[in-house]
Each structure stands twice: as C-alpha cells, then as structure tokens.
Write an enzyme that holds these catalytic residues in place. Sequence first.
Site, mmCIF file in Angstrom:
data_model
loop_
_atom_site.group_PDB
_atom_site.id
_atom_site.type_symbol
_atom_site.label_atom_id
_atom_site.label_comp_id
_atom_site.label_asym_id
_atom_site.label_seq_id
_atom_site.Cartn_x
_atom_site.Cartn_y
_atom_site.Cartn_z
ATOM 1 N N LYS A 182 -58.333 49.617 24.502
ATOM 2 C CA LYS A 182 -59.292 49.970 25.557
ATOM 3 C C LYS A 182 -60.199 48.777 25.882
ATOM 4 O O LYS A 182 -60.525 48.528 27.061
ATOM 5 C CB LYS A 182 -60.135 51.163 25.103
ATOM 6 C CG LYS A 182 -61.315 51.519 26.027
ATOM 7 C CD LYS A 182 -60.883 51.808 27.461
ATOM 8 C CE LYS A 182 -61.941 52.528 28.274
ATOM 9 N NZ LYS A 182 -63.240 51.865 28.350
ATOM 10 N N GLY A 184 -61.394 55.620 33.077
ATOM 11 C CA GLY A 184 -61.277 56.297 34.365
ATOM 12 C C GLY A 184 -62.605 56.707 34.946
ATOM 13 O O GLY A 184 -62.663 57.194 36.072
ATOM 14 N N GLU A 229 -60.099 44.362 33.362
ATOM 15 C CA GLU A 229 -60.856 44.915 34.496
ATOM 16 C C GLU A 229 -61.924 43.921 34.968
ATOM 17 O O GLU A 229 -62.093 43.710 36.177
ATOM 18 C CB GLU A 229 -61.503 46.228 34.064
ATOM 19 C CG GLU A 229 -62.451 46.851 35.068
ATOM 20 C CD GLU A 229 -63.243 47.995 34.456
ATOM 21 O OE1 GLU A 229 -64.438 48.117 34.780
ATOM 22 O OE2 GLU A 229 -62.679 48.750 33.639
ATOM 23 N N ASN A 254 -67.003 53.904 23.713
ATOM 24 C CA ASN A 254 -66.586 52.496 23.768
ATOM 25 C C ASN A 254 -66.963 51.776 22.479
ATOM 26 O O ASN A 254 -67.704 50.791 22.500
ATOM 27 C CB ASN A 254 -67.228 51.795 24.971
ATOM 28 C CG ASN A 254 -66.448 52.014 26.242
ATOM 29 O OD1 ASN A 254 -65.231 52.172 26.216
ATOM 30 N ND2 ASN A 254 -67.141 52.041 27.365
ATOM 31 N N ILE A 261 -70.615 59.737 22.538
ATOM 32 C CA ILE A 261 -71.999 59.263 22.555
ATOM 33 C C ILE A 261 -72.011 57.737 22.529
ATOM 34 O O ILE A 261 -70.961 57.101 22.441
ATOM 35 C CB ILE A 261 -72.811 59.823 21.367
ATOM 36 C CG1 ILE A 261 -72.216 59.363 20.034
ATOM 37 C CG2 ILE A 261 -72.856 61.349 21.427
ATOM 38 C CD1 ILE A 261 -72.996 59.817 18.819
ATOM 39 N N GLY A 291 -68.620 63.091 28.915
ATOM 40 C CA GLY A 291 -68.420 64.259 28.072
ATOM 41 C C GLY A 291 -68.315 65.541 28.867
ATOM 42 O O GLY A 291 -67.420 66.364 28.641
ATOM 43 N N ALA A 312 -73.161 63.692 28.316
ATOM 44 C CA ALA A 312 -73.420 62.778 29.426
ATOM 45 C C ALA A 312 -72.273 62.940 30.422
ATOM 46 O O ALA A 312 -71.452 63.855 30.297
ATOM 47 C CB ALA A 312 -73.540 61.351 28.922
#
EC number: 1.1.1.44
Length: 479
Positions: free
Chosen positions: A183, A130, A190, A103, A75, A15, A12
Amino acid sequence: MAPADIGLIGLAVMGKNLVLNMIDHGFAVSVYNRSPEKTEEFLKEHGENISLQGFTAIEEFVQSLKRPRKIMIMIKAGAPVDEMISSLLPFLEEGDILIDGGNSYYLDSERRYIDLKKKGILFVGMGVSGGEEGARKGPSIMPGGNIEAWPVIAPIFQSIAAQVDGQPCCSWIGTGGAGHFVKAVHNGIEYGDIQLICETYEILKSRLDLSLEQIGNIFFEWNQTDLNSYLMGASAAVLTAKDENGVAVASTILDVAGQKGTGRWVAEDAIKAGVPMSLIIESVLARYLSAWKEVRRQAAREFPVASLLYQPSQEASVLIEDAREALYAAKIISYAQGFMLLKQISEERNWDLNLGELALIWRGGCIIQSAFLDKIHQGFESCPDAHSLMLQDYFKNVLLNSETGFRRAILHAVGAGVAIPCLASALAFYDGYRTENSPLFLVQGLRDYFGAHGYERQDRPRGEFYHTDWLGSKNASRM
C-alpha cells in the site's frame, strides 16, 4: 441481536463508508469509536439498519462478535493503533483476528504480527486504497500478515472490494507487513503520477498560454488513450470545474500541497534498499518545496525568468503530442521504479510477492487505477524475470518510440524556466539505466584516492578489489 460478522473501530470517513459497504454486501457489523458521540451520531444516521450495532464500551463491542472475532481498526497510524490493540487484548481469545486497515508503517505491522502471534491472535496489516468513494463502493484491498486469518476474512473483503472483469481487487499479499508495504508503494507511485500530471500541465500552460479549461479538455482527450486513468480523469475534472459564479475553482487553490507521510516512507525505504526510486523521491521533495510559498514569492522577484531562453519553434499540436508522450514515458519509468522496490524488498523479506497480481489488484477502486495496469500484468506474465518493466516488450517499444517527443518536451520546459523535477528525473534515469559505461568510475577512483576504499577493475572478475598508490608509484595492488 445475533452476533455480528465483523467489528470496526474508527468512524472517520473511511471507517464509516467501509461499514456501509459491508452492510450492503450482507454482513452484520458492530462499530465502536473512542469518542462515544461519533458512534451515537453514526447510529442516528444509520441505526435503522438491522445489520448495524453500535457500542460505547469496548468489552461489549468485542462480545457482540461471532467467533473467531474479526475486528478491523481504522484509526490514525502509530501509537494510537498500539494503544487500541492493548485495550482489546484483555477481551480477545486465541484465534481472534485483528485487522489494521489504516496507513501504518510496514515495520510496525511486522512487529505487531510477531507480537500478536505469540499471544495466539491473528494479525492482518491491510492496505485499503480508494478514499471515501472507494471505501463506500469498492476499494482496492491489500491484506498481509498471518495467513491463517485469510480463509476467515476473505469472504468479507473480497465481497466489498472493487470488481474488474469479475475479479475482486483484493488478494493475499504476503506475511508480516507485506500488505502495508505494498500500500505504501502504491501511495508513492500515486505521488509520482500526480506530480507528472502537474508538470505536464505547466509545460502546456507556459509554452502555449492555454487556460485551465483548455488544458482540462486536453486531459479529457488523453483519458481516452493509453493514459486512461482515475487520476487523469480527476485532473481534467479539477481543471474544468467552475463555481456558481463561473469562476474556475482551480484558479482559487493555493499552490501548497500537503501529504500524510507515506510518500516519505517509501522514499526512505528505497534509499535504504539501494533502489533508485528517483521519481517518487522528487515528487515528495516537490511537495516540501511547495510549502515554502512566501520564500518562493520572494525568489520569483529576485530571479526573474531570463528573456533569452531557448525556445524551440514548434506547432502547438506537436508540442501537445510531445507532452503526452513525455507523460506516458515518465509514467512507465515511475512504475518501473516502484516495482523494482517491491521486488527488492520482497526478496529481502521472503514475501514472494506476485507482482503481476498486484497490478490486477490496483486496476479498480484505488487512486492509481488505470488501463495501464493491464499492460503491467501482461508484462509480468510474459516476462516474469525481467529486471524492470522497461525491459518488457510493450514498455520498451513505447519508450523507444516516444523518446524524441519526450526530449523535446523537456527542452520546452527547460527553455521556459519551468520546474519539472519528475519529468527530468525520469529522462535522467532512462539515460542512466541504458548507459553501459558511466562516468562513475571517477567516483570510485576518488573514493580510493582519499579514503582507500578500493575499486573493482574492468579487466578482472567482479568482487576483486584493488587499491592504487595515488601519491606514490601509481601502481595497483589487490586488497
């Protein structure tokens, strides 16, 4: 063809761009995707590169890698990751390294770390931030898991990471699920950053009747101050963008905000840990409320803004500065809450997170990159044991100096009937945090009244609990 330095599964957007980034930095990469057509399409676009190999059979993919094998999985989080790991295991050997760069929830990474360690496989749960551009040009990378893997994979990931002041935005975080937890907190912060910017926009729009472009230009100016950040610059760009017909693109966007779930995870983790992460929680709830578009449309007709709302008299330039001060103060409080959660979970899980180092990792390549993070690093360097960023000298002085403007901005919003859940929550947290004697004695008194839960006394050592016979003698006895 010579064995590849690393393999990547999942072609995706993230990746594909990580693969190209790795190749740019001199690493040979093998790729695999569950849908063979994606692999074939990627090879058609980039197959002329001698550092790239593509495979449609997973065994051949694994055998194409140098030992110890290094495989990065990009993935969808959850069951697909477990399924992919299961399909890889028959072809792996002791000492091979599996890296989950998606994630994933940190407790899933903890489980995978433990399970794979028993099989002799080194698992790394790696946060990558990012977006598309970061993946291609240099992301912020947060690896955690089996420390034995780090010396093997560090040359690759510190090479492809963003660089700030000659330092890679990538360093070892901690064992188990530490990388993915950091993360997730990054993503939660964020959420808060974005919501605070949105609320500040709405104050300027509602009180000064400014256009999208005018507010965008104000944000461009603020991006040259202490508010300098990727998100501030991006917000300015979104607000000022016009299409080929001269129409403001932002004016065509429906006010329904999506989310992938990491913000909710952090909110839930904060509640479980007993950390009052109010801004991140409110930012998640604001997105849920945004999804009720038709309901909000009806409610807007049923509950029009009152005509006699409080309207403080103020010059436009003063209100703009108040809004800037409110945004910066709330940002400090939001980050303080995020780092409180990091500190709490680190202590609970013995991760020994280096909070100042985390601020450095986030300075480049990620969505929350900003000059502000240097201040956080300096704060932890000078005062590592402070309970909160708010108590570190720089941030303490900013909060004290901006308090008047912060409060005036809140008054403007409340007076105009503008929803500012995160800004208001920030001010409420600030006031609650500095309140030595709060009214919550009444909460504990009521809990004892109807549930005999007991309470601690102001004139006794902490840890001693008492119960009052509220319906009888009113006397207290130690429990």
